[in-house]
Motif scaffolding. Structure first.
Motif, PDB file in Angstrom:
ATOM      1  N   VAL A 336       0.849  -1.192   0.000  1.00 16.03           N
ATOM      2  CA  VAL A 336       0.000   0.000   0.000  1.00 16.03           C
ATOM      3  C   VAL A 336       0.886   1.244   0.000  1.00 16.03           C
ATOM      4  O   VAL A 336       1.856   1.332   0.761  1.00 16.03           O
ATOM      5  N   ALA A 337       0.567   2.214  -0.847  1.00 16.53           N
ATOM      6  CA  ALA A 337       1.287   3.496  -0.885  1.00 16.53           C
ATOM      7  C   ALA A 337       0.421   4.566  -0.233  1.00 16.53           C
ATOM      8  O   ALA A 337      -0.777   4.660  -0.508  1.00 16.53           O
ATOM      9  N   GLN A 338       1.051   5.373   0.603  1.00 15.58           N
ATOM     10  CA  GLN A 338       0.331   6.457   1.274  1.00 15.58           C
ATOM     11  C   GLN A 338       1.014   7.810   1.054  1.00 15.58           C
ATOM     12  O   GLN A 338       0.622   8.809   1.648  1.00 15.58           O
ATOM     13  N   ARG A 339       2.009   7.814   0.150  1.00 11.96           N
ATOM     14  CA  ARG A 339       2.740   9.049  -0.142  1.00 11.96           C
ATOM     15  C   ARG A 339       3.171   9.008  -1.596  1.00 11.96           C
ATOM     16  O   ARG A 339       2.921   8.029  -2.306  1.00 11.96           O
ATOM     17  N   LEU A 340       3.854  10.054  -2.063  1.00  8.58           N
ATOM     18  CA  LEU A 340       4.288  10.122  -3.455  1.00  8.58           C
ATOM     19  C   LEU A 340       5.665   9.515  -3.666  1.00  8.58           C
ATOM     20  O   LEU A 340       5.850   8.642  -4.507  1.00  8.58           O
ATOM     21  N   VAL A 341       6.655   9.980  -2.916  1.00  2.88           N
ATOM     22  CA  VAL A 341       8.044   9.593  -3.178  1.00  2.88           C
ATOM     23  C   VAL A 341       8.302   8.164  -2.702  1.00  2.88           C
ATOM     24  O   VAL A 341       7.947   7.792  -1.575  1.00  2.88           O
ATOM     25  N   LEU A 342       8.918   7.376  -3.552  1.00  4.12           N
ATOM     26  CA  LEU A 342       9.285   6.006  -3.210  1.00  4.12           C
ATOM     27  C   LEU A 342      10.250   6.018  -2.021  1.00  4.12           C
ATOM     28  O   LEU A 342      11.302   6.670  -2.073  1.00  4.12           O
ATOM     29  N   PRO A 343       9.929   5.329  -0.944  1.00  9.05           N
ATOM     30  CA  PRO A 343      10.790   5.363   0.248  1.00  9.05           C
ATOM     31  C   PRO A 343      12.201   4.836   0.002  1.00  9.05           C
ATOM     32  O   PRO A 343      13.126   5.165   0.743  1.00  9.05           O
ATOM     33  N   ASN A 344      12.391   4.017  -1.052  1.00  5.46           N
ATOM     34  CA  ASN A 344      13.679   3.369  -1.297  1.00  5.46           C
ATOM     35  C   ASN A 344      14.744   4.293  -1.860  1.00  5.46           C
ATOM     36  O   ASN A 344      15.931   3.956  -1.840  1.00  5.46           O
ATOM     37  N   VAL A 345      14.372   5.452  -2.426  1.00  8.18           N
ATOM     38  CA  VAL A 345      15.384   6.298  -3.047  1.00  8.18           C
ATOM     39  C   VAL A 345      16.315   6.874  -1.990  1.00  8.18           C
ATOM     40  O   VAL A 345      15.997   6.925  -0.801  1.00  8.18           O
ATOM     41  N   GLN A 346      17.465   7.343  -2.457  1.00 10.34           N
ATOM     42  CA  GLN A 346      18.505   7.781  -1.541  1.00 10.34           C
ATOM     43  C   GLN A 346      18.228   9.171  -0.991  1.00 10.34           C
ATOM     44  O   GLN A 346      17.767  10.053  -1.720  1.00 10.34           O
ATOM     45  N   ALA A 347      18.510   9.355   0.291  1.00 15.81           N
ATOM     46  CA  ALA A 347      18.469  10.684   0.900  1.00 15.81           C
ATOM     47  C   ALA A 347      19.899  11.038   1.318  1.00 15.81           C
ATOM     48  O   ALA A 347      20.873  10.543   0.739  1.00 15.81           O
ATOM     49  N   ALA A 348      20.054  11.894   2.309  1.00 19.84           N
ATOM     50  CA  ALA A 348      21.384  12.255   2.789  1.00 19.84           C
ATOM     51  C   ALA A 348      21.826  11.302   3.897  1.00 19.84           C
ATOM     52  O   ALA A 348      21.031  10.517   4.430  1.00 19.84           O
ATOM     53  N   ASP A 349      23.119  11.368   4.234  1.00 24.83           N
ATOM     54  CA  ASP A 349      23.668  10.635   5.384  1.00 24.83           C
ATOM     55  C   ASP A 349      23.426   9.128   5.289  1.00 24.83           C
ATOM     56  O   ASP A 349      23.138   8.454   6.289  1.00 24.83           O
ATOM     57  N   ASP A 350      23.517   8.593   4.063  1.00 25.12           N
ATOM     58  CA  ASP A 350      23.392   7.143   3.842  1.00 25.12           C
ATOM     59  C   ASP A 350      22.059   6.568   4.304  1.00 25.12           C
ATOM     60  O   ASP A 350      21.960   5.378   4.628  1.00 25.12           O
ATOM     61  N   GLN A 351      21.051   7.406   4.373  1.00 28.23           N
ATOM     62  CA  GLN A 351      19.706   6.935   4.699  1.00 28.23           C
ATOM     63  C   GLN A 351      18.858   6.891   3.438  1.00 28.23           C
ATOM     64  O   GLN A 351      19.084   7.630   2.483  1.00 28.23           O
TER      65      GLN A 351
END
Length: 548
Positions: A336-351
């Motif tokens: 189930v998706a509840q937001r737009l951005v795919l959680p798997n993509v890279q953010a900062a600080d290796d998260q």
């Protein structure tokens, strides 16, 4: 595109008997002679639910096109399961400010017709992408280039785009702002080469048939029976041809997923997606992969459309039962998706982005009380006393799976809101055209990221964005996206992107999140080196092999 447009799902075929031309050994004993085996060729056949919309790399806008085009073109770099490797460029230099990339081409690069591949072919391909006369749906991806947006709008001439060739072996690309992910973008066929003589000869028919283009990648298109099958044959002129094990790749257009599974059972195809209702029937020779596809209902917010009303959009988001939808449509295979951005993509600080910015603006299950509050406010603003007088058309394609999706959504919205939802089924190509022309109210679509960054999802909805087919416009959102392009601190930049996502969903309810897609592939066990990645393509068969 195209990630990228993901509406083009892997799937299946129309009848078993129609497709002897692409037959290959499957995991089961075939009941008929196999043409691939008898010809001695190593061939892998996979299925698509819809015909490929285009094989013109500068005019393609779906993940199915990208999956085929990584086979037919050598880009400057190559994305192999997230690892960026040299392709046509054997090396590159990046300026200290991160704005200039200098790519050094290999010696001896050839097109499939024997002509030399030159740096100017890459320059021409990228200029063609951004030329306003080309009117490419995917030109927005080139706004990262110096003068990209200005060239595409027609305010700056094409020859001032940030791409040049100081000599036949050097491609220089200048960016509008630093982007650590640009090397992965350079692996997209969108930024690939084009032969000017072929483009000028065939015009809008360029790449519409095998003889109307040339290829510099691992394979070349040698046959395309539109609506039926495409054959990609090994390109002996590819710089790394000695590493290519397959003789052919066959892409089959197949409408019914169950038929495709039957074909796989009979050895007619090597790779297909198991329809979600059949998931429990297959536990062997199968793999589950997150495709990167983030599916949602896109809403047409143009002034003359009912969904220009923000309260009505919020009502849609609270009235839908995403958990039930996923169970009825996908047999609980997707998330189930509840937001737009795919959680798997890279953010900062290796998260990952999901780790750094957890966010659930809408519930997994319907909240009818809240939905009714928004609906009542919408009806008052629209001057409507009966919710049934609110008529919304749901655009979808003409496959059985798409019809099932639409019927579940229709039932939920009519039951929980009392509005009238009408279904309009058209071909996939027609659907893409109607989206572009904003000739719809709602449409189930989605996005696969072109690079592993939240911006790949958020840039779609910039007010004047090339791919914004929803009519969404928010000045604060636009400013955050623009400012993020010049922000050099990685964490601050990601904070800006998250703030933009919150505006898009939490303040404007600009689309209805549905699901994060996870495909179950049936794979011939004789296949080796089958690569899947959630950015840029569905899977990669370039270096795959199939045993006897």
């Amino acid at each position: 595109m195209k990630k990228k447009l993901l509406a083009a799902l892997l799937a299946t075929a129309m009848t078993v008997t129609m497709f002897a031309g692409c037959g290959t050994p499957g995991s089961k004993d075939s009941k008929k002679d196999d043409s691939s085996a008898s010809s001695g060729k190593k061939r892998i056949t996979y299925t698509l639910r819809e015909d490929l919309p285009s094989m013109d790399p500068q005019n393609s806008n779906s993940i199915s096109c990208a999956t085929a085009e990584i086979c037919t073109y050598a880009m400057l770099t190559r994305n192999v399961e997230g690892e960026i490797k040299p392709d046509a460029a054997e090396s590159w230099d990046i300026s200290d400010d991160g704005l200039t990339y200098t790519f050094h081409l290999r010696d001896g690069l050839k097109w499939s017709d024997g002509e030399d591949v030159k740096a100017g072919d890459y320059v021409y391909g990228i200029q063609r992408l951004m030329d306003p006369e080309m009117a490419s749906d995917y030109a927005f991806i080139g706004y990262i280039l110096k003068n990209g947006a200005e060239v595409n709008s027609g305010s700056v001439p094409v020859d001032e785009l940030g791409v040049s060739a100081p000599d036949d072996k050097t491609v220089v690309i200048e960016l509008a702002h630093p982007a650590t992910y640009f090397l992965s973008m350079a692996a997209m066929a969108t930024f690939g080469p084009a032969r000017k003589d072929y483009v000028e000869k065939y015009g809008k028919e360029y790449a519409a048939d095998p003889e109307k283009s040339v290829y510099n990648g691992p394979f070349k298109m040698t046959e395309w029976k539109h609506g039926d099958e495409m054959i990609l044959s090994k390109n002996e002129n590819y710089w790394d041809a000695d590493s290519i094990k397959l003789d052919e790749i066959c892409v089959k257009t197949v409408a019914d997923a169950k038929t495709a599974v039957a074909m796989w059972e009979q050895g007619e195809v090597d790779i297909t997606v198991v329809p979600t209702e059949m998931t429990d029937q297959y536990t062997e020779n199968t793999e589950f992969y997150y495709t990167g596809a983030d599916d949602y209902i896109m809403l047409n917010m143009s002034e003359d459309r009912p969904l220009a009303n923000k309260n009505l959009r919020f009502a849609l988001n609270y009235a839908i039962n995403r958990t039930e939808y996923n169970k009825l449509v996908n047999n609980d295979v997707y998330d189930v998706a509840q937001r737009l951005v795919l959680p798997n993509v890279q953010a900062a600080d290796d998260q990952t982005y999901g780790e750094a910015y957890p966010y659930t603006p809408f519930p997994a299950e319907n909240d009818n009380d809240k939905a009714k509050e928004y609906l009542d406010a919408a009806m008052k603003e629209m001057g409507v006393s009966n919710p049934a007088d609110i008529k919304i058309t749901l655009l979808t394609t003409d496959t059985d799976g798409a019809k099932k999706q639409a019927e579940v959504l229709q039932e939920q919205y009519q039951k929980n809101l009392g509005i009238t939802v009408e279904i309009n089924q058209v071909t996939y190509k027609q659907r893409l055209q109607m989206e572009t022309e904003k000739d719809y109210d709602m449409v189930v679509t989605g996005w696969v990221p072109d690079y592993s960054d939240a911006y790949s999802y958020l840039e779609l909805w910039i007010s004047d964005g090339q791919y914004n087919h929803s009519g969404y416009a928010n000045a604060e959102y636009d400013k955050l996206l623009k400012d993020s392009q010049t922000e050099t601190d990685a964490k601050t930049r990601q904070d800006m992107l998250f703030q933009a996502e919150q505006i898009f969903l939490g303040e404007d309810s600009a689309l209805v999140p549905l699901q994060l897609r996870r495909d179950q592939y049936l794979i011939n066990p004789k296949i080796s080196n089958f690569n899947v990645y959630f950015v840029g393509y569905d899977f990669d068969l370039v270096y795959a092999d199939i045993s006897e």
